[in-house]
Design a protein around this motif. Structure first.
Motif, mmCIF file in Angstrom:
data_model
loop_
_atom_site.group_PDB
_atom_site.id
_atom_site.type_symbol
_atom_site.label_atom_id
_atom_site.label_comp_id
_atom_site.label_asym_id
_atom_site.label_seq_id
_atom_site.Cartn_x
_atom_site.Cartn_y
_atom_site.Cartn_z
ATOM 1 N N ALA A 192 42.759 41.277 37.164
ATOM 2 C CA ALA A 192 43.548 40.361 37.995
ATOM 3 C C ALA A 192 42.925 40.225 39.390
ATOM 4 O O ALA A 192 43.225 39.281 40.126
ATOM 5 C CB ALA A 192 44.978 40.871 38.116
ATOM 6 N N ASP A 193 42.043 41.156 39.759
ATOM 7 C CA ASP A 193 41.374 41.106 41.060
ATOM 8 C C ASP A 193 40.152 40.200 40.930
ATOM 9 O O ASP A 193 39.201 40.537 40.214
ATOM 10 C CB ASP A 193 40.961 42.535 41.444
ATOM 11 C CG ASP A 193 40.223 42.594 42.774
ATOM 12 O OD1 ASP A 193 39.862 41.520 43.304
ATOM 13 O OD2 ASP A 193 39.993 43.721 43.258
ATOM 14 N N PRO A 194 40.142 39.066 41.605
ATOM 15 C CA PRO A 194 39.045 38.115 41.426
ATOM 16 C C PRO A 194 37.670 38.696 41.776
ATOM 17 O O PRO A 194 36.645 38.255 41.265
ATOM 18 C CB PRO A 194 39.396 36.946 42.351
ATOM 19 C CG PRO A 194 40.612 37.334 43.099
ATOM 20 C CD PRO A 194 41.149 38.630 42.566
ATOM 21 N N GLU A 195 37.645 39.713 42.616
ATOM 22 C CA GLU A 195 36.349 40.308 43.009
ATOM 23 C C GLU A 195 35.686 41.068 41.858
ATOM 24 O O GLU A 195 34.471 41.256 41.847
ATOM 25 C CB GLU A 195 36.545 41.252 44.189
ATOM 26 C CG GLU A 195 36.794 40.491 45.472
ATOM 27 C CD GLU A 195 36.781 41.389 46.685
ATOM 28 O OE1 GLU A 195 36.391 42.572 46.576
ATOM 29 O OE2 GLU A 195 37.184 40.899 47.751
ATOM 30 N N THR A 196 36.492 41.510 40.905
ATOM 31 C CA THR A 196 35.961 42.317 39.798
ATOM 32 C C THR A 196 34.826 41.600 39.089
ATOM 33 O O THR A 196 33.776 42.178 38.804
ATOM 34 C CB THR A 196 37.100 42.642 38.797
ATOM 35 O OG1 THR A 196 38.015 43.515 39.447
ATOM 36 C CG2 THR A 196 36.573 43.319 37.536
ATOM 37 N N PHE A 197 35.024 40.305 38.819
ATOM 38 C CA PHE A 197 34.030 39.588 38.003
ATOM 39 C C PHE A 197 32.715 39.384 38.764
ATOM 40 O O PHE A 197 31.644 39.415 38.158
ATOM 41 C CB PHE A 197 34.622 38.284 37.472
ATOM 42 C CG PHE A 197 35.644 38.545 36.397
ATOM 43 C CD1 PHE A 197 35.245 38.675 35.077
ATOM 44 C CD2 PHE A 197 36.989 38.716 36.702
ATOM 45 C CE1 PHE A 197 36.161 38.965 34.075
ATOM 46 C CE2 PHE A 197 37.923 39.002 35.715
ATOM 47 C CZ PHE A 197 37.504 39.124 34.402
ATOM 48 N N GLY A 198 32.784 39.215 40.070
ATOM 49 C CA GLY A 198 31.557 39.099 40.858
ATOM 50 C C GLY A 198 30.837 40.439 40.929
ATOM 51 O O GLY A 198 29.623 40.542 40.707
ATOM 52 N N GLY A 227 33.962 33.079 28.794
ATOM 53 C CA GLY A 227 32.838 32.834 29.696
ATOM 54 C C GLY A 227 32.793 33.849 30.827
ATOM 55 O O GLY A 227 31.737 34.385 31.173
ATOM 56 N N ALA A 228 33.959 34.150 31.382
ATOM 57 C CA ALA A 228 34.018 35.088 32.509
ATOM 58 C C ALA A 228 33.514 36.473 32.080
ATOM 59 O O ALA A 228 32.819 37.152 32.836
ATOM 60 C CB ALA A 228 35.448 35.191 33.030
ATOM 61 N N TYR A 229 33.853 36.876 30.872
ATOM 62 C CA TYR A 229 33.435 38.205 30.393
ATOM 63 C C TYR A 229 31.960 38.206 29.974
ATOM 64 O O TYR A 229 31.241 39.193 30.180
ATOM 65 C CB TYR A 229 34.344 38.683 29.250
ATOM 66 C CG TYR A 229 35.719 39.073 29.768
ATOM 67 C CD1 TYR A 229 35.988 40.370 30.158
ATOM 68 C CD2 TYR A 229 36.710 38.113 29.918
ATOM 69 C CE1 TYR A 229 37.224 40.726 30.670
ATOM 70 C CE2 TYR A 229 37.960 38.449 30.431
ATOM 71 C CZ TYR A 229 38.210 39.755 30.812
ATOM 72 O OH TYR A 229 39.432 40.085 31.334
ATOM 73 N N LEU A 230 31.497 37.093 29.374
ATOM 74 C CA LEU A 230 30.084 37.035 28.966
ATOM 75 C C LEU A 230 29.160 37.168 30.178
ATOM 76 O O LEU A 230 28.060 37.713 30.074
ATOM 77 C CB LEU A 230 29.808 35.736 28.206
ATOM 78 C CG LEU A 230 30.407 35.693 26.790
ATOM 79 C CD1 LEU A 230 30.386 34.259 26.239
ATOM 80 C CD2 LEU A 230 29.670 36.638 25.846
ATOM 81 N N ARG A 231 29.611 36.716 31.334
ATOM 82 C CA ARG A 231 28.791 36.856 32.549
ATOM 83 C C ARG A 231 28.644 38.317 32.968
ATOM 84 O O ARG A 231 27.772 38.659 33.757
ATOM 85 C CB ARG A 231 29.400 36.037 33.705
ATOM 86 C CG ARG A 231 29.077 34.549 33.609
ATOM 87 C CD ARG A 231 29.435 33.802 34.888
ATOM 88 N NE ARG A 231 30.876 33.592 35.014
ATOM 89 C CZ ARG A 231 31.567 32.620 34.421
ATOM 90 N NH1 ARG A 231 30.945 31.733 33.644
ATOM 91 N NH2 ARG A 231 32.867 32.500 34.585
ATOM 92 N N LEU A 232 29.500 39.172 32.446
ATOM 93 C CA LEU A 232 29.404 40.597 32.800
ATOM 94 C C LEU A 232 28.369 41.334 31.957
ATOM 95 O O LEU A 232 28.029 42.491 32.228
ATOM 96 C CB LEU A 232 30.768 41.286 32.631
ATOM 97 C CG LEU A 232 31.943 40.647 33.371
ATOM 98 C CD1 LEU A 232 33.180 41.521 33.244
ATOM 99 C CD2 LEU A 232 31.615 40.422 34.845
ATOM 100 N N LEU A 233 27.865 40.672 30.895
ATOM 101 C CA LEU A 233 26.833 41.290 30.060
ATOM 102 C C LEU A 233 25.478 41.209 30.736
ATOM 103 O O LEU A 233 25.142 40.200 31.370
ATOM 104 C CB LEU A 233 26.731 40.570 28.715
ATOM 105 C CG LEU A 233 27.849 40.773 27.700
ATOM 106 C CD1 LEU A 233 27.620 39.838 26.502
ATOM 107 C CD2 LEU A 233 27.933 42.230 27.238
#
Ligand SMILES: NC(=O)c1ccc[n+]([C@@H]2O[C@H](COP(=O)([O-])OP(=O)(O)OC[C@H]3O[C@@H](n4cnc5c(N)ncnc54)[C@H](O)[C@@H]3O)[C@@H](O)[C@H]2O)c1
Ligand SMILES: [Zn+2]
Length: 350
Positions: free
Chosen positions: A230-236, A256-262
């Motif tokens: 829920a914290d928007p900073e997590t994904f960056g 898409g948001a999770y695939l960017r974490l790979l």
């Protein structure tokens, strides 16, 4: 042929509350094992099926595919199990045994005429509907019955038969050993098993949960890091971080948001099973040779391997044991993420 009826909890119709009833169990065949069920876990898949979120289902439905108990009788041809053995039954109770998948021990993908026979919400070879573990006894062909090693209580072992194998199998297949960075999305029944198993395999484990509410639990289960989605900073902050992401969430996510974490070359494996399509932007796969995969439970040999692994590493589910009259309340609590981390029914209360 039906020779006995046993008490059970069933949903009489789609979305209806479960109520106590009597169900038939077949006569013990030559290769059958009669199991006195001690505990049955409540998997989110039970709720999806009672609610018909995966398509039309069979009613009355007795859910339950996380079954642990003791063998109380065996057919004349049974060689794998004896009276008194501690055993478990997972998501399927039969398959064709002849197709490529059955021969390879991946019976969950049986390509025989009727596929495999689900532990419930399915029709067996005898043409009769199957009924699951929310009951006191079940008759199962010995080939589909697992050994529960000494040292794991039957209550904490029951959830291993689905939540355990569903997370062990992809962690095993896509690699969760030393030097691997693994993220587990969702800290529910499956998620809390995934964290323990990935940690025991030697991976560096990160939990991605909606909030930090369960952070202490996640770290105690073996996670090295814990972030709130829920914290928007997590994904960056976590972009390009993981070799493997295991998504256990029962609801839709922005893939898409999770695939960017790979990292490049990483894989995201879907085990959570919401019933409707999820859009994926192909560039989130192309950019980085990333893979989006799925995984469904595991075959009988791998399920036994998982049980032995868990016993060796002292891993069990964290359970809240409930009496059968609290099943409907438990369903409501699973749907509001109010469970730490698996409800298990004490079948003596049915
Ligand atoms: N692939 C398989 O073989 C297989 C096997 C068993 C279960 N499942 C499926 O896996 C899913 C999870 O099952 P479970 O029994 O662990 O359910 P659960 O309800 O115990 O856990 C789901 C978790 O996801 C969390 N969650 C929900 N929305 C979220 C979000 N947007 N972001 C992060 N977390 C979120 C919930 O809080 C909960 O902790 C279900 O869809 C179930 O049907 C699949
Ligand atoms: Zn399940």
């Amino acid at each position: 042929m039906t020779v006995t009826t046993v008490p059970a909890y069933a949903a009489p119709a789609p979305k209806a509350p479960l109520e106590r009833t009597e169900i038939p169990r077949r006569e013990l065949g030559e290769h059958d094992v009669l199991i006195d069920i001690a505990y049955a876990g409540i998997c989110h898949s039970d709720i999806h099926q009672v609610h018909e979120e995966w398509g039309p289902a069979l009613f009355p439905m007795v859910p339950g595919h996380e079954i642990a108990g003791t063998v109380s009788a065996v057919g004349s041809g049974v060689t794998r199990h004896q009276v008194g053995d501690r055993v478990g039954v997972g998501c399927f109770v039969d398959s064709c045994r002849e197709c490529e998948q059955c021969l390879a021990g991946t019976e969950q993908f049986c390509t025989g005429p009727n596929g495999n026979t689900g532990t419930y919400n399915s029709v067996g070879r005898d043409g009769e509907p199957t009924y699951g573990g929310y009951s006191t006894r079940i008759v199962v062909d010995e080939r589909y019955v697992l050994r529960i090693p000494e040292g794991i209580g039957l209550d904490v072992a029951a959830p291993l038969l689905c939540a355990g194998i569903t997370t062990y199998s992809p962690l095993n297949r896509w690699g969760a050993g030393p030097g691997r960075k693994v993220a587990v999305v969702g800290l529910g029944g499956l998620g809390h098993m995934a964290v323990q198993i990935a940690h025991a395999m030697g991976a560096e484990v990160t939990v991605l949960s909606q909030s930090l509410r369960k952070k202490d639990d996640g770290l105690a289960l073996g996670a090295d890091h814990y972030y709130a989605t829920a914290d928007p900073e997590t994904f960056g902050q976590l972009a390009n971080s993981f070799d493997l992401i295991l998504n256990t969430v029962s609801a839709d996510l922005d893939f898409g948001a999770y695939l960017r974490l790979l990292k490049a070359g990483g894989t995201m494996v879907q085990v959570g099973a919401p019933g409707h399509p999820v859009p994926v932007q192909v560039f989130s796969l192309i950019g980085g040779n990333k893979a989006l995969a799925g995984s469904m439970i595991g075959g009988i040999p791998e399920t036994q391997q998982m049980l032995d692994f868990c016993a060796e590493h002292g891993i069990g589910a964290q359970v809240e044991v409930i009496s059968a009259d609290r099943i409907n309340e438990a369903y409501d609590r699973v749907l509001t993420s109010d469970v730490r981390y698996r409800f298990v029914i004490d079948t003596a209360t049915i």
